[in-house]
Design an enzyme around this catalytic site. Structure first.
Site, PDB file in Angstrom:
ATOM      1  N   ARG A 501       0.835  -1.196   0.000  1.00 42.27           N
ATOM      2  CA  ARG A 501       0.000   0.000   0.000  1.00 42.27           C
ATOM      3  C   ARG A 501       0.870   1.246   0.000  1.00 42.27           C
ATOM      4  O   ARG A 501       1.927   1.285   0.637  1.00 42.27           O
ATOM      5  CB  ARG A 501      -0.908   0.034   1.238  1.00 42.27           C
ATOM      6  CG  ARG A 501      -1.963  -1.025   1.264  1.00 42.27           C
ATOM      7  CD  ARG A 501      -2.941  -0.781   2.405  1.00 42.27           C
ATOM      8  NE  ARG A 501      -2.262  -0.713   3.690  1.00 42.27           N
ATOM      9  CZ  ARG A 501      -2.805  -0.152   4.785  1.00 42.27           C
ATOM     10  NH1 ARG A 501      -4.010   0.379   4.722  1.00 42.27           N
ATOM     11  NH2 ARG A 501      -2.140  -0.142   5.920  1.00 42.27           N
ATOM     12  N   SER A 565       8.469  -5.032   6.291  1.00 41.84           N
ATOM     13  CA  SER A 565       8.183  -6.142   7.218  1.00 41.84           C
ATOM     14  C   SER A 565       9.090  -7.339   6.983  1.00 41.84           C
ATOM     15  O   SER A 565       8.637  -8.480   6.788  1.00 41.84           O
ATOM     16  CB  SER A 565       6.716  -6.550   7.104  1.00 41.84           C
ATOM     17  OG  SER A 565       5.882  -5.434   7.304  1.00 41.84           O
ATOM     18  N   ASP A 619       6.436  -3.617  10.560  1.00 38.71           N
ATOM     19  CA  ASP A 619       4.979  -3.570  10.690  1.00 38.71           C
ATOM     20  C   ASP A 619       4.517  -3.748  12.127  1.00 38.71           C
ATOM     21  O   ASP A 619       3.494  -3.192  12.543  1.00 38.71           O
ATOM     22  CB  ASP A 619       4.296  -4.590   9.780  1.00 38.71           C
ATOM     23  CG  ASP A 619       4.829  -6.002   9.957  1.00 38.71           C
ATOM     24  OD1 ASP A 619       5.788  -6.179  10.733  1.00 38.71           O
ATOM     25  OD2 ASP A 619       4.289  -6.927   9.320  1.00 38.71           O
TER      26      ASP A 619
END
Length: 879
Positions: A501, A565, A619
């Site tokens: 995203r 992440s 994350d």
């Protein structure tokens, strides 16, 4: 013969006249379709009463559980004895069952009579509720007939036997026909007595615990009407027959349907018609007046399609009762037999339709395909009865494709089949549980996981042992949380899987929680995940440029929070050295490199926008910061989704890789790597080893491969293949599609384990995977496998989390710790039981920690922007 000597036209006239006379007399015995359907609905209500825990004690239709959960699958084999007791004689059989492709049954049997004085004498873990069919042996009702039989065998002392299964004859009929037709799920007996059984869904059987799978229910429908439910259709003749029976007031439905009573009903009607001068010139004989002298078997010969043969049989029967019948008498008698048999067939159809509708509703099937296994002298020997029954059933349920399959040696062969299935099922169940037990963890094992996790945490924090620890305990350089003065526009890039995203986050100062976000999702093609680092980061920058164009901010220069992440080593907030790829990534030229430099270089080459500052954020840290924005006690960030990881606020004095002892710093544990030094070897199964062997990085991320969504479906798939290979699932037929890696997605676990999901929907998922031959039993087992695998994952996660919160408590020298864990990830959020099992495990293993869980919304993206905003605020303040 008298009938054959009459002219044809005379016979027709007489028939019409006599038929009208008989029909007028017997109008109460003739039921309309509407009445039959109404009776079917009444019986359906009686079924509901019998299945319900609260109403079962007073229900007359008892709906007795048989504990038969499965039908034959073709693999049963062995030698079995069967004892078939249900009438005035019984059979002993030796049944040889040959499975594994032969699908053959051989039987030897001997029939023995039961003298009447024994049937009504004294009875020498299945409890007999009440005798029927003329039996009245004392000392048996309410007793366990298995115990009584065992005692009798022991008393003889000349042979031994292991009694495994006690079944009703209807169950035996269903099982016999089920051996030949896998669609058979109803057993019907219409003989001396009448009864039916069917396969009911466990969720509807309130008398028993458990709601998965099916069980055969013995309806004992002969008692239907004993509470008055059939009083409006019972006639004066029915009441007279009942009053003279051995069990007056009981088995009223059976007395209107079964072979034990049809002949007697006809006799009573003939007596009444004779006394009203409607037949036999008003005369009766001792033979006609004697109970039981008009046998039901007479009806079979009288009520035939061939009129002449039927009339000849009628005359023979009547003369055998010392009557001197006229042609009118013979035709009237034949008409009486027709009406009594037709009523019995239609009443039987009404109750059978109720069973069919129950099964259809259970399956939510628009068109039910099923087979009814049938046995009993009335159905077998009276062709007109079976034809009327079949026709009426199909007329009342046109939405059911019903096949009637005549049973051969049904109840006795079926008893052996139930026993064979029980032996097969017990052996298979033991093997299934042996395999599944390797995936089950004891409390002691979970405590050991917690201890080993704690040990590796200490090693990872220590400068001396850091390199040898499987937990790298990476400093994140995040030391502060938002204070409410942050403001401005920030980009966030959230990369952690096959899609990512890009977000624009607007933070307004002065009011907490005033954060406005816009985002777009972009995919990462496999060729970029497996290609070069230049190609991967060039694709990411192209997507960022597209997003800025979309937001009308082309050419902007903004600070960016980069949620990356993957395991990174950080020496400052705006630097992240990639230690190793996980989650299927293999882009070359990235490991050992600073991902911020790679991103900025790709941005410079693109030349369409600039990044004024880049903060690298894991994350889990983003999740912790997002939840910490709303809950000041949030000091742990947990991700359980495609992958799994955790971070927490550690005392600086314990973070030996960073200078300084004051305050705290968020530590990214990268706990997915736990086990790479062998810490989990004694808990790993062959299924875990197969998943690891065929992964992109064998030997790495061992803890993650036992917990996260990327792997749980694959573990389940490997277990299902093992079960199938051993003949424990899908009837041992190897489904080719199941051998495709990744075909069993982890989302299926969440769907299959949903409490709201019926077995039929699980079968739908299996059929979607190409497992078109799956049965309800298969669905139950697949659900159990999913539950065991997901439970282990949740418990392992809870054990690791227990180690983390205990570390926080001990580092702060607290007797009790209150802390909030911010959580994100599809597995945690969407699986129906994962979160509760994880929390139960945590509470059990860390009783001195009171832990609150806070689900993160947009955690990794929003969190990255918040960390960047805090960093910019601190930079402006010279901190």
């Amino acid at each position: 013969m008298l009938a054959s000597s009459l002219p044809t036209n005379c016979c027709t006239d007489l028939h019409d006249e006599q038929a009208l006379k008989v029909d007028k007399f017997m109008h109460q015995f003739q039921l309309s379709d509407q009445t039959i359907m109404d009776i079917s609905l009444r019986f359906r209500r009686e079924m509901d009463k019998g299945l319900c825990r609260d109403t079962n004690p007073t229900a007359v239709v008892k709906m007795l559980p048989t504990y038969v959960h499965s039908t034959p699958d073709g693999t049963e084999q062995g030698e079995f004895l069967a004892l078939d007791l249900g009438g005035s004689n019984f059979r002993v059989l030796l049944v040889r069952v040959m499975g594994n492709g032969e699908q053959k049954v051989e039987m030897e049997n001997q029939i023995y009579d039961i003298p009447e004085h024994i049937m009504r004498g004294s009875g020498s873990k299945s409890f007999l509720l009440s005798w029927t069919k003329g039996f009245k042996s004392s000392g048996v009702e309410g007793k366990d007939v298995v115990s009584l039989l065992r005692k009798s065998i022991e008393k003889r002392g000349d042979f031994e036997i292991d009694i495994v299964a006690v079944i009703n004859d209807t169950v035996g009929t269903m099982m016999t026909c089920g051996f030949d037709d896998r669609f058979c799920e109803i057993g019907l007996i219409v003989g001396t007595g009448t009864n039916a059984c069917y396969m009911e869904h466990m969720r509807n059987i309130e008398l028993l615990d458990g709601d998965e799978g099916r069980m055969c229910i013995n309806t004992e429908w002969g008692a239907f009407g004993d509470d008055g439910a059939l009083e409006d259709i019972r006639t004066e003749i029915d009441r007279e027959l009942d009053a003279g029976s051995l069990n007056s007031g009981n088995q009223l439905f059976e007395k209107m349907v079964s072979g034990m009573y049809q002949g007697e009903l006809v006799r009573l009607i003939l007596v009444k018609m004779a006394r009203e001068h409607l037949m036999f010139k008003g005369k009766t004989t001792p033979g006609l007046l004697t109970t039981g002298h008009f046998l039901t078997s007479y009806i079979y010969d009288i009520d035939t399609e061939k009129e002449e043969e039927g009339l000849a049989s009628t005359e023979k029967v009547l003369r055998g009762l010392d009557l001197d019948p006229t042609a009118e008498d013979c035709k009237a008698t034949r008409r009486v037999c027709h009406i009594i048999s037709k009523r019995a067939a239609h009443l039987c159809a009404a109750t059978l339709v109720a069973l069919l509708r129950q099964i259809r509703d259970n399956k939510a099937a628009e068109k039910l395909r099923t087979t009814i296994g049938v046995d009993g002298s009335v159905y077998k020997n009276h062709n007109a009865f079976s034809r009327r029954l079949n026709k009426m059933v199909r007329r009342l349920v046109p939405d059911c494709d019903v096949r009637f399959l005549l049973s051969q040696h049904g109840s006795s062969k079926g008893a052996a089949m139930v026993t064979a299935v029980a032996f097969r099922f017990a052996a298979q169940q033991a093997e299934r549980q042996r395999i599944l037990d390797t995936l089950r963890l004891s409390r002691q094992q979970l405590l050991e996981v917690k201890r080993r996790m704690s040990e590796q945490m200490l090693r990872g924090l220590s400068k001396q042992t850091h390199e040898q620890s499987s937990l790298k305990m990476l400093p994140t350089y995040v030391r502060s949380t938002p204070d409410g003065t942050e403001h401005g526009d920030f980009l966030a890039l959230d990369l952690g899987g096959s899609s990512f995203r890009v977000l624009l986050v607007r933070i307004e100062s002065g009011e907490r929680n005033n954060v406005d976000m816009h985002h777009k999702i972009y995919s990462i093609p496999q060729e970029f995940m497996q290609g070069t680092g230049d190609e991967l980061f060039s694709h990411i920058v192209t997507c960022i440029a597209d997003f800025l164009e979309y937001m009308g901010m082309r050419g902007a220069s903004l600070p960016l929070g980069f949620t990356f992440s993957f395991p990174c080593h950080q020496s400052k907030l705006d630097e992240g050295i990639l230690l190793q790829w996980t989650k299927g990534f293999k882009a070359s030229g990235c490991e050992g490199q600073d991902v911020v430099t790679l991103l900025k270089e790709a941005t410079r080459c693109k030349g369409e926008f600039d990044l004024s500052f880049v903060a690298v954020v894991n994350d889990t840290v983003g999740t912790m910061m997002t939840c910490g924005y709303e809950d000041c006690q949030c000091e742990v960030g947990l991700i359980v989704g495609t992958g799994t990881n955790i971070c927490y606020m550690e005392e600086m004095q314990n973070v030996e890789l960073v200078e300084g002892d004051d305050g705290r710093m968020c530590v990214n544990m990268e706990w997915g790597a736990f086990g790479e030094n062998g810490e989990l070897d004694d808990f790993c199964t062959k299924f875990d080893q197969e998943v690891d062997e065929f992964s992109n990085y064998p030997g790495k991320q061992r803890y993650e491969k036992m917990i996260s969504g990327m792997y749980l479906g694959e573990i389940v798939r490997n277990v299902l293949i093992e079960f199938t290979a051993k003949g424990l699932l899908f009837r041992g037929k190897d489904p080719e599609r199941l051998r495709t890696r990744g075909i069993f997605e982890t989302k299926f676990l969440s769907q299959i384990e949903s409490d709201r999901l019926a077995m039929r929907q699980i079968r739908s998922i299996l059929q979607h995977l190409g497992l078109t031959g799956s049965t309800c039993d298969d669905s139950v087992l697949v659900k159990e496998v999913c539950a065991v695998v997901s439970r282990r994952a949740a418990q392992l996660c809870g054990a690791g989390l227990a180690a983390v919160v205990e570390k926080i408590r001990q580092s702060r020298n607290l007797n009790q710790l209150s802390v909030t864990v911010g959580v994100d990830g599809t597995l945690y959020k969407r699986h129906p039981h994962f979160s509760s099992i994880m929390q139960e495990t945590l509470q059990d293993l860390a009783p001195q920690c009171q832990v609150t869980f806070h689900k993160s919304e947009d955690g990794s993206g929003k969190g990255a922007a918040l960390i960047t905003a805090v960093a910019c605020r601190m930079d402006r303040c010279g901190q």
